[in-house]
Enzyme design. Structure first.
Site, PDB file in Angstrom:
ATOM      1  N   ASP A 203      -5.358  -1.462  -4.117  1.00 13.59           N
ATOM      2  CA  ASP A 203      -4.435  -0.955  -5.123  1.00 13.59           C
ATOM      3  C   ASP A 203      -4.685  -1.640  -6.466  1.00 13.59           C
ATOM      4  OD1 ASP A 203      -1.944   0.604  -5.728  1.00 13.59           O
ATOM      5  OD2 ASP A 203      -1.139  -1.396  -6.112  1.00 13.59           O
ATOM      6  N   GLU A 274      -9.024   1.584  -5.979  1.00 15.47           N
ATOM      7  CA  GLU A 274      -8.245   2.429  -6.874  1.00 15.47           C
ATOM      8  C   GLU A 274      -8.389   1.787  -8.254  1.00 15.47           C
ATOM      9  OE1 GLU A 274      -3.742   3.855  -7.997  1.00 15.47           O
ATOM     10  OE2 GLU A 274      -4.247   1.774  -7.563  1.00 15.47           O
TER      11      GLU A 274
END
Length: 525
Positions: A203, A274
């Site tokens: 993330d 990401e």
């Protein structure tokens, strides 16, 4: 001949844990629920599943605020449930990717509680980004950075110092220049690798390291403060911004260390980033041979409905990853963006375009990521204000991401559509979803579910053998023609039917009548 690593051509299915399947009737999805529905993923034809965070968390951002990285939140089950899920997935031939959140912890993490208790200048505070404020009494934030969720990226504590949070105030950013932070996360990686997971989705992978001075962001004329999240612009067309909070060179040292950890384990363990980078070239830096294995290619997701735009993304992406020997990734939806049938106009037109874009994407080399429910043709839901739970909604008053997170419909004719044994789901489902359930679409040759099953089966026949080269034979505003190995792909983004090139039809995204109709794609062999 050595077979390629599994992840290079895998189709991975994103499971948003709260919204996939509820085993205990509390209205929230959980790990046993996922385990019970794994046969759906096997039958769909995917290779892996990526599960959003299920760690101990106060759930201020639905699990992306982690209080303990090595345990399971009781809302979702137990460590035994996580082990059972991994075991069952492997029995079904599915790889398991878990979500790792290293940019920030929860404000309820033991480290942050210790930082608040220890006070300014303490070793405990050095793990985070605490700073004195500006102005004569320190009442102004240390710099002008804005939270991705809206408002200032700084919150003041009782003793007068401020801490940085690029997301919600309950998600304080870690200082990745502090050696204890890196040590903590190496331990987290090893904990889950030892339990058998096959990879990690990272993330905010571009955000871990900030420019050391924490200087103000320079904002050009017509720009606004902040960035680091989807903007709706194609990456091909973006104007580069000053972003001292994102994509700093030192972040790559983190991933070189992580790569060494993964390489010490058997079984082609992988990392996927990401990383909302500003260019295809900066994205490619995350997938150099000694760093991540993959990075999400958001330029495909951000491209408008245009043959020329899709062609530019394909050529730009392949040119960017080729020098570093990486495999590209392709994605159209996830838990942070408006579902692509809605982005493409909604209704029958939006669904037709979504299927066509998906079929085109699945023909490309590299791996593809699907978001739960897209195989059912689900659209974005207009969630009533009283049911919205996205923290960005509470910070800005603007509609957040709840509309793409509505729980899955599995069967039945009314909510909760077999999502769980009883009770209303944590976000209510629309009353008109009965025709969209897995049960309703199974066996219907015209359904979106059966289209996805057929497309994934067709992809398997050539995904690992057709090579990495794609030839853009032609593209204008209306029609895109690609060739990869034995397959020619034609996508009609125009308003009129066009003649089909010679070749045998392998699969089409919709009926073929009078050539290739608008908003339709076809594979020819």
């Amino acid at each position: 001949m050595t077979s390629p690593e599994w992840w290079r051509h895998a189709v991975t299915y994103q499971v948003y844990v709260r919204s996939f399947a509820d085993s205990d009737g509390d209205g929230v999805g959980d790990l046993p629920g996922i385990t019970g529905r794994l046969p759906h993923l096997r039958d769909l034809g995917v290779d892996a599943l990526w599960i959003t965070p299920f760690y101990t968390s106060p759930q201020k951002d639905h699990g992306y605020d982690v209080a303990d990285y090595t345990d399971v939140d009781p809302l979702f089950g137990s460590l035994a449930d996580a082990d059972a899920l991994t075991t069952r997935a492997h029995e079904l031939g599915l790889k398991v990717i878990v979500d790792l959140v290293p940019n920030h912890t929860s404000s309820e993490h033991a480290w942050f509680a210790a930082a608040l208790a220890a006070g300014p200048g303490s070793p405990e505070r050095a793990r985070y980004l605490f700073r004195d404020g500006r102005g004569p009494d320190g009442a102004e934030p240390p710099n002008n950075w804005q939270s991705v969720f809206g408002g200032p990226a700084w919150t003041r504590v009782d003793d007068g110092q401020w801490y940085l949070h690029l997301f919600d105030s309950t998600q304080p950013d870690l200082d990745w220049r502090h050696p204890e932070v890196g040590d903590l996360f190496e331990g987290v990686l090893r904990f889950w690798l030892d339990r058998g997971v096959d990879g990690f989705r990272i993330d905010v992978a571009h955000g871990l390291v900030k420019e050391e001075s924490l200087r103000d962001q320079v904002v050009g004329e017509g720009e606004s403060l902040g960035s680091g999240a989807p903007t709706g612009e194609s990456m091909v067309e973006r104007t580069l911004r000053d972003e001292p909070m994102w994509d700093q060179p030192e972040v790559h040292d983190v991933y070189r260390r992580w790569r060494r950890v993964l390489d010490s384990y058997d079984g082609d363990r992988m990392l996927v980033a990401e990383a909302w980078t500003q260019t295809a070239e900066s994205m490619a830096r995350f997938v150099r041979p000694d760093e991540m294995h993959q990075a999400f290619n958001f330029s495909w997701l951000l491209a408008p409905w245009s043959a020329k735009a899709f062609a530019d993304v394909v050529t730009g992406t392949l040119e960017a990853v080729a020098p570093v020997g990486a495999s590209p990734t392709w994605v159209l939806s996830n838990h942070d963006v408006v579902r692509h049938p809605t982005r493409y106009g909604g209704g029958p037109v939006g669904l037709a375009r979504a299927r066509a874009a998906t079929l085109t994407m699945l023909a490309l080399p590299g791996s593809a990521y699907l978001y739960q429910g897209e195989e059912l043709g689900l659209e974005q839901v207009d969630v009533a204000p009283e049911h919205r739970q996205d923290p960005s909604w509470f910070r800005t008053g603007e509609v957040g991401r709840d509309g793409c997170r509505v729980p899955m419909p599995w069967g039945g004719t009314r909510p909760p559509y077999d999502f769980g044994p009883s009770g209303e789901p944590w976000i209510p489902q629309p009353a008109d979803w009965a025709p969209l359930t897995v049960a309703a679409q199974s066996g219907d040759p015209d359904s979106t579910l059966e289209f996805y099953r057929a497309a994934l089966a067709a992809r398997r026949t050539f995904a690992t053998t057709a090579g990495e080269d794609v030839e853009v034979i032609g593209s204008d505003a209306d029609v895109l023609v690609l060739r990869r190995g034995p397959v020619t792909v034609v996508l009609n983004c125009g308003t009129e039917s066009v003649p089909l090139p010679a070749g045998e039809v392998i699969i089409a995204s919709g009926p073929l009548a009078g050539g290739l109709p608008p908003d339709t794609a076809v594979w020819l062999g």
